[in-house]
Design a protein around this motif. Structure first.
Motif, PDB file in Angstrom:
ATOM      1  N   GLY A 110       0.826  -1.213   0.000  1.00 29.36           N
ATOM      2  CA  GLY A 110       0.000   0.000   0.000  1.00 29.36           C
ATOM      3  C   GLY A 110       0.855   1.255   0.000  1.00 29.36           C
ATOM      4  N   ILE A 111       1.948   1.215   0.760  1.00 31.27           N
ATOM      5  CA  ILE A 111       2.844   2.381   0.823  1.00 31.27           C
ATOM      6  C   ILE A 111       3.413   2.657  -0.564  1.00 31.27           C
ATOM      7  CG2 ILE A 111       5.062   3.188   1.720  1.00 31.27           C
ATOM      8  CD1 ILE A 111       4.387   1.672   4.350  1.00 31.27           C
ATOM      9  N   PHE A 112       3.917   1.603  -1.232  1.00 36.05           N
ATOM     10  CA  PHE A 112       4.516   1.813  -2.563  1.00 36.05           C
ATOM     11  C   PHE A 112       3.457   2.221  -3.594  1.00 36.05           C
ATOM     12  CE2 PHE A 112       8.297  -0.486  -0.937  1.00 36.05           C
ATOM     13  CZ  PHE A 112       9.236   0.457  -1.300  1.00 36.05           C
ATOM     14  N   GLU A 113       2.231   1.705  -3.451  1.00 34.78           N
ATOM     15  CA  GLU A 113       1.163   2.153  -4.363  1.00 34.78           C
ATOM     16  C   GLU A 113       0.940   3.656  -4.225  1.00 34.78           C
ATOM     17  OE1 GLU A 113      -2.446  -0.161  -3.783  1.00 34.78           O
ATOM     18  OE2 GLU A 113      -1.286  -1.991  -4.205  1.00 34.78           O
ATOM     19  N   ARG A 114       0.937   4.120  -2.974  1.00 31.39           N
ATOM     20  CA  ARG A 114       0.742   5.562  -2.764  1.00 31.39           C
ATOM     21  C   ARG A 114       1.919   6.370  -3.323  1.00 31.39           C
ATOM     22  NH1 ARG A 114      -0.124   7.295   2.804  1.00 31.39           N
ATOM     23  NH2 ARG A 114       0.738   5.333   3.561  1.00 31.39           N
ATOM     24  N   PHE A 115       3.133   5.827  -3.172  1.00 32.66           N
ATOM     25  CA  PHE A 115       4.305   6.511  -3.761  1.00 32.66           C
ATOM     26  C   PHE A 115       4.126   6.613  -5.281  1.00 32.66           C
ATOM     27  CE2 PHE A 115       7.607   5.070  -0.293  1.00 32.66           C
ATOM     28  CZ  PHE A 115       6.899   5.783   0.656  1.00 32.66           C
ATOM     29  N   HIS A 116       3.727   5.483  -5.906  1.00 32.44           N
ATOM     30  CA  HIS A 116       3.567   5.467  -7.360  1.00 32.44           C
ATOM     31  C   HIS A 116       2.528   6.497  -7.795  1.00 32.44           C
ATOM     32  CE1 HIS A 116       6.112   2.293  -9.054  1.00 32.44           C
ATOM     33  NE2 HIS A 116       5.962   1.661  -7.896  1.00 32.44           N
ATOM     34  N   SER A 117       1.378   6.547  -7.087  1.00 26.21           N
ATOM     35  CA  SER A 117       0.353   7.520  -7.514  1.00 26.21           C
ATOM     36  C   SER A 117       0.824   8.948  -7.326  1.00 26.21           C
ATOM     37  CB  SER A 117      -0.983   7.346  -6.793  1.00 26.21           C
ATOM     38  OG  SER A 117      -1.000   6.240  -5.993  1.00 26.21           O
ATOM     39  N   GLN A 118       1.703   9.143  -6.359  1.00 31.09           N
ATOM     40  CA  GLN A 118       2.146  10.510  -6.076  1.00 31.09           C
ATOM     41  C   GLN A 118       3.164  11.019  -7.106  1.00 31.09           C
ATOM     42  OE1 GLN A 118       0.202  11.544  -3.923  1.00 31.09           O
ATOM     43  NE2 GLN A 118       0.930  13.528  -3.195  1.00 31.09           N
ATOM     44  N   LEU A 119       3.620  10.145  -7.989  1.00 34.46           N
ATOM     45  CA  LEU A 119       4.561  10.578  -9.038  1.00 34.46           C
ATOM     46  C   LEU A 119       3.912  11.620  -9.952  1.00 34.46           C
ATOM     47  CD1 LEU A 119       6.150   7.159 -10.116  1.00 34.46           C
ATOM     48  CD2 LEU A 119       7.329   9.037  -8.957  1.00 34.46           C
ATOM     49  N   THR A 120       2.577  11.625  -9.989  1.00 35.35           N
ATOM     50  CA  THR A 120       1.894  12.594 -10.857  1.00 35.35           C
ATOM     51  C   THR A 120       1.296  13.752 -10.065  1.00 35.35           C
ATOM     52  OG1 THR A 120      -0.068  11.194 -10.706  1.00 35.35           O
ATOM     53  CG2 THR A 120       1.323  10.903 -12.652  1.00 35.35           C
ATOM     54  N   ASN A 121       1.636  13.821  -8.797  1.00 36.23           N
ATOM     55  CA  ASN A 121       1.121  14.919  -7.966  1.00 36.23           C
ATOM     56  C   ASN A 121       2.295  15.495  -7.181  1.00 36.23           C
ATOM     57  OD1 ASN A 121      -0.416  16.662  -6.489  1.00 36.23           O
ATOM     58  ND2 ASN A 121      -1.301  15.078  -5.154  1.00 36.23           N
ATOM     59  N   THR A 122       3.047  16.354  -7.832  1.00 36.22           N
ATOM     60  CA  THR A 122       4.356  16.732  -7.288  1.00 36.22           C
ATOM     61  C   THR A 122       4.528  18.239  -7.164  1.00 36.22           C
ATOM     62  OG1 THR A 122       5.286  16.823  -9.506  1.00 36.22           O
ATOM     63  CG2 THR A 122       5.458  14.714  -8.350  1.00 36.22           C
ATOM     64  N   THR A 123       5.554  18.609  -6.405  1.00 36.98           N
ATOM     65  CA  THR A 123       6.030  19.993  -6.405  1.00 36.98           C
ATOM     66  C   THR A 123       7.331  20.029  -7.196  1.00 36.98           C
ATOM     67  OG1 THR A 123       7.197  19.551  -4.343  1.00 36.98           O
ATOM     68  CG2 THR A 123       5.023  20.575  -4.168  1.00 36.98           C
ATOM     69  N   ILE A 124       7.596  21.149  -7.841  1.00 31.94           N
ATOM     70  CA  ILE A 124       8.830  21.258  -8.632  1.00 31.94           C
ATOM     71  C   ILE A 124       9.938  21.784  -7.721  1.00 31.94           C
ATOM     72  CG2 ILE A 124       9.942  22.479 -10.544  1.00 31.94           C
ATOM     73  CD1 ILE A 124       7.236  22.309 -12.006  1.00 31.94           C
ATOM     74  N   GLU A 125      11.023  21.030  -7.622  1.00 35.37           N
ATOM     75  CA  GLU A 125      12.124  21.384  -6.715  1.00 35.37           C
ATOM     76  C   GLU A 125      13.270  22.073  -7.451  1.00 35.37           C
ATOM     77  OE1 GLU A 125      11.695  21.144  -3.479  1.00 35.37           O
ATOM     78  OE2 GLU A 125       9.714  20.291  -3.873  1.00 35.37           O
ATOM     79  N   ARG A 126      13.330  21.868  -8.746  1.00 33.58           N
ATOM     80  CA  ARG A 126      14.297  22.595  -9.574  1.00 33.58           C
ATOM     81  C   ARG A 126      13.800  22.574 -11.007  1.00 33.58           C
ATOM     82  NH1 ARG A 126      20.501  23.478  -9.517  1.00 33.58           N
ATOM     83  NH2 ARG A 126      20.810  24.288 -11.611  1.00 33.58           N
TER      84      ARG A 126
END
Lengths: 726, 154
Positions: free
Chosen positions: A303-319
């Motif tokens: 479940g943790i890794f699924e949430r990480f994967h979904s968050q790849l498209t919901n990000t902040t730009i760091e540089r």
């Protein structure tokens, strides 16, 4: 060379303006015989006695990185002491020492000028005193092997004959450093100062402390992260021979989980106090506890890794450099890959422990801590103590790797000692150690490259999603800060470049782990670069060198520049040392990776064989390191070998998995680490130069995992994008 | 609690303990022989290795009642002056990093050399793979065992 740090940094360390005489003090020599001698204290770090012994304080916590030997070597060098007549004493925590912590591979970086300045000031007054006595110009005098030497005449005066006069002279404000080409101690293989004690079992680690009236203790904590104690029945536990008392530890009474930024308070639990460690352990086993898991996330690894994967498209730009979308449209092709790394435990061989004697007038602590200042701040915050009511001893530490940056186990101990009014030694079981760690964050990383017709990168996107240790540790600023930041490689090397971060909240406790964020990002970056090379039928090292471009200073952030030339040099050298261009038999392969960390440059080649059943054998590792001046080659080589083996161990086996909110691993049977029979040949070369020395504890670690994954691909055609491998 | 007499480093010691108490905690907490370390409590990491009747054993997994009849040697008793060939080789090569596992490593290596005066790399793998070193001092341990063997055989 003049000292470049501002004066304020040195003011405390050199505050004692003259060598105060400590009369009648006995100095214990290495052989434990008592030598009566008058000792002159020239600085908090430097004492010289009338028998010619130089006593140096090793101020930083020794966790196995060799700092107890390296910092005194720097002082002895600049002072011109005779290393055979140097006695090294571990310092307690003392604000006057400054920068007294172990982390980020910063000890040498931060203390190089500090140690040299402290020593050069003392050398100055010794030269002044000698000048008067010998009737020679100061400019014609130098110090060597515990003497002031007039080289023209060959006349020399030992330090001990100058102490009386020198101690009356004020220490100078500014000093000149010795030229590096005249070094006699720095740069020479030097055995660590505790060696004889270590091989005879005499070294007292924190876990070996024994005080009169001391009570032994252990703790049992809710295996579910963020859970607490519901109710418990201690009838059976109290019947165990030797059990004295059972105490509930409730951190809400002390302000909750966080003492302060980067410094977690203890986790709720139940402590067993007994007259031996074994009785405490037995008592803890007999506790019948109903754990409170209300309000916890009860997470599972998947479940943790699924949430990480979904968050790849919901990000902040760091540089953001240029425009990666422009690059993507214009270029001939795009390539992407997703990499995954697990949670990792620290498992230092010495489990978490601490001894505290909490008296009315003084709270005295013996702690295996990388961060004594945080421990002091914790005690102040928890008990309202004043700094002068706290004494923290720093015994040698049985490994740390980032775990002991946090002081939770020490807070446990202080609370228990205060409560029962006796000294307490708390020892966690290995099970508690693994299940209540501050783990290396797991992450998912997506890499996207835009490539021109020759296969070279013009657009680079690196997206990392995870639960951030920064958030977990209550630090201010962007959660990405400890995971992927604007300094990440290859910032500055690619015109259209973007780093992004996807933030996920989790109950899993997270913290620093050797090499911090780079332990994860370098795996993705260098696996990806090798994949790009192979995609275009190019040799991975040729490809990387082309990627780096010419030797030059590459602007990264503000004034910070990346010296591409130093990286190119270590890459070329490791190519040569590893016989990279000589083909291997079928079933064998080599992989390459490199990094810059804490100012040091490291390139590594791993050679493996992979059999038809996909069994991996690591045959050899080559590493070339440019860390500037190598203070102690013996210790430095050990750090490189250790860092490589840690990187390989983690890549092969390291993984903490989570089920219903608790770590599934509990001891070395299910948290596997590399053993003697799996250790490859390791060849290490240091680039010789006279640049200021830089960090070494962490830099060798990050390239090991991608170099291994790349080698496995070369040997078998199997691409590893998810760690651990086995 | 019952009382037991043990022979440790050639000295008879009488202690009171529960019968299931592991030797490790008798050494460390009762007798102050803290050179032997706690690492896992399950006999997996080898940090607590001592010699019992000339064999390397894991003291964290041996109840006191199982070691009454013979001789126990700890790191403190391996040699009189810290000059066992293994200790000398360890010093020559500056083996330890943090040092915590090193008593266990040295006791395991001394046991190996007492039975095999010229061990191969494979022999070293078999004898030493039970002792975990988290810092990664393995390469130097291997070299030190070969060095100690060469010295012994001269």
């Amino acid at each position: 060379m003049k000292s470049t740090l501002d004066r304020r940094t040195f003011v405390k360390l050199t505050a004692s303006a003259s060598g105060a005489l400590i009369a009648g003090v006995y100095l214990q020599s290495c052989e434990s015989e008592m030598i009566p001698a008058a000792i002159h204290e020239f600085s908090p770090l430097i004492k010289i006695d009338t028998d010619g012994w130089v006593t140096l304080i090793a101020k930083n916590p020794e966790i196995g990185q060799g700092i107890k030997t390296a910092l005194p070597m720097i002082i002895a060098e600049e002072l011109g002491a005779d290393w055979d007549k140097v006695k090294v004493v571990q310092g307690d925590f003392d604000e006057a020492y400054e920068e007294q912590w172990a982390g980020g591979s910063y000890a040498i970086v931060l203390n190089w000028d500090l140690m040299r300045t402290a020593a050069a000031k003392v050398r100055h007054v010794l030269l002044q005193a000698a000048s008067k006595k010998m009737n020679k110009k100061v400019s014609e005098l130098s110090t060597i092997k515990g003497k002031v030497l007039h080289s023209k005449s060959g006349e020399a005066m030992p330090f001990e004959t100058l102490l009386h006069e020198a101690s009356k002279l004020p220490l100078p404000e500014e000093v000149e450093f010795k030229p590096t080409d005249s070094f006699e101690i720095v740069g020479k293989n030097t055995s660590q100062v505790d060696l004889q004690q270590l091989v005879t079992g005499k070294t007292k680690f924190s876990i070996d402390v024994k005080l009169p009236e001391m009570v032994y203790a252990t703790v049992l904590k809710n295996p579910v992260f963020e859970g607490g104690v519901g109710s418990f029945d201690d009838t059976e536990a109290r019947m165990v021979n030797g059990v004295i008392d059972i105490v509930e530890l409730d951190n809400t009474a002390y302000g909750g989980r966080l003492l302060g930024a980067n410094s977690p308070n203890f986790v709720n639990g139940i402590a067993v106090l007994a007259n031996s460690t074994w009785s405490a352990f037995q008592g803890a086993r007999k506790l019948e506890v109903v754990w409170d898991t209300s309000g916890t996330r009860k997470e599972n690894t998947d479940g943790i890794f699924e949430r990480f994967h979904s968050q790849l498209t919901n990000t902040t730009i760091e540089r953001k450099d240029g425009d990666i979308h422009r690059a993507r449209k214009a270029e001939a092709s795009n390539f992407e890959a997703v990499y995954q790394v697990p949670f990792l435990a620290h498992i230092p061989m010495e489990p978490m422990n601490c001894t505290v004697d909490f008296r009315a007038d003084l709270c005295e602590v013996w702690a295996p801590t990388q961060n004594p200042k945080a421990l002091q701040e914790g005690l102040i915050k928890l008990f309202g103590l004043k700094p002068e009511q706290i004494k923290i001893h720093l015994p040698r530490i049985g490994g740390a790797f980032g775990r002991r940056y946090y002081v939770d186990y020490a807070m446990d101990t202080a609370i228990l000692s205060k409560k029962i009014g006796k000294p307490v030694k708390l020892t966690w079981t290995r099970e508690e150690d693994i299940q209540h760690d501050w783990y290396r964050p797991a992450s998912v990383q997506k890499m996207v490259a835009s490539l021109d017709e020759s296969g070279m990168v013009t657009g680079w996107q690196h997206i990392l999603a995870n639960a951030s240790r920064k958030t977990c540790l209550g630090r201010e600023g962007r959660p990405a800060g400890t995971e992927i930041d604007e300094y990440e490689f290859p910032a500055g090397f690619v015109p259209d470049l973007q780093f992004e971060y996807g933030h996920v909240m989790s109950d899993v406790p997270l913290g620093q782990w050797r090499a911090v964020g780079l332990s994860a990002t370098v795996f993705a970056i260098h696996s990806f670069l090798s994949e790009l090379a192979i995609l275009h039928n190019m040799d991975p090292i040729d490809y990387f060198l082309k990627f780096l471009g010419p030797a030059r200073m590459v602007p990264v952030v503000g004034d910070y520049e990346f010296d591409a030339g130093r990286l190119i040099e270590v890459v070329q050298k490791v190519r040569h040392n590893s016989n990279w261009d000589i083909p291997l038999p079928k079933g064998q392969g080599r992989g390459f990776a490199a990094t810059k960390l804490s100012g040091s440059f490291v390139a590594e080649v791993v050679t493996v064989s992979v059999d038809e059943n996909e069994n991996v054998t690591i045959l050899r590792v080559d590493a070339v390191v440019d860390c500037g001046i190598v203070v102690n080659p013996s210790g430095a080589k050990a750090q490189v070998e250790g860092g490589i083996l840690e990187g390989l161990s983690a890549a092969l086996y390291g993984e903490v998995t989570v089920k219903n909110g608790a770590a599934e691993q509990s001891n070395f049977h299910d948290y596997r680490w590399i053993r003697m029979d799996e250790v490859p040949e390791i060849h290490v070369e240091f680039v010789a130069n006279n640049l200021p020395p830089r960090g070494l504890g962490e830099p060798p670690l990050p390239p090991a995992a991608p170099a291994l994954a790349n080698a496995i691909f070369a040997a078998s055609g199997k691409r590893i994008r998810k760690l651990p491998i086995l | 609690m019952p009382s037991y007499t043990l022979t440790i480093n050639a000295v008879k010691r009488t202690v009171s303990a529960d019968p299931d108490t592991p030797l490790l905690w008798i050494l460390r907490d009762t007798l102050g022989l803290t050179g032997t370390k706690y690492g896992c409590g399950k006999g997996i990491c080898g940090t607590c290795t001592v010699h019992y009747n000339g064999n390397a054993v894991r003291s964290c997994a041996l109840p006191i009642t199982s070691v009454l009849e013979g001789n126990i040697v700890t790191i403190e008793g391996l040699s009189e002056k810290g000059n066992h060939s293994v200790q000398q080789a360890w010093m020559k090569l500056d083996v330890p990093q943090c040092g915590y596992c090193q008593s266990g490593q040295i006791m395991a290596a001394a046991d190996l050399l007492s039975k095999n005066e010229n061990p191969t790399d494979k022999d070293i793998n078999v004898a030493m793979q039970g002792v975990l070193c988290r810092c990664g001092t393995y390469s130097r341990i291997r070299k030190a065992i070969h060095l100690a063997a060469n010295k012994q055989n001269k």
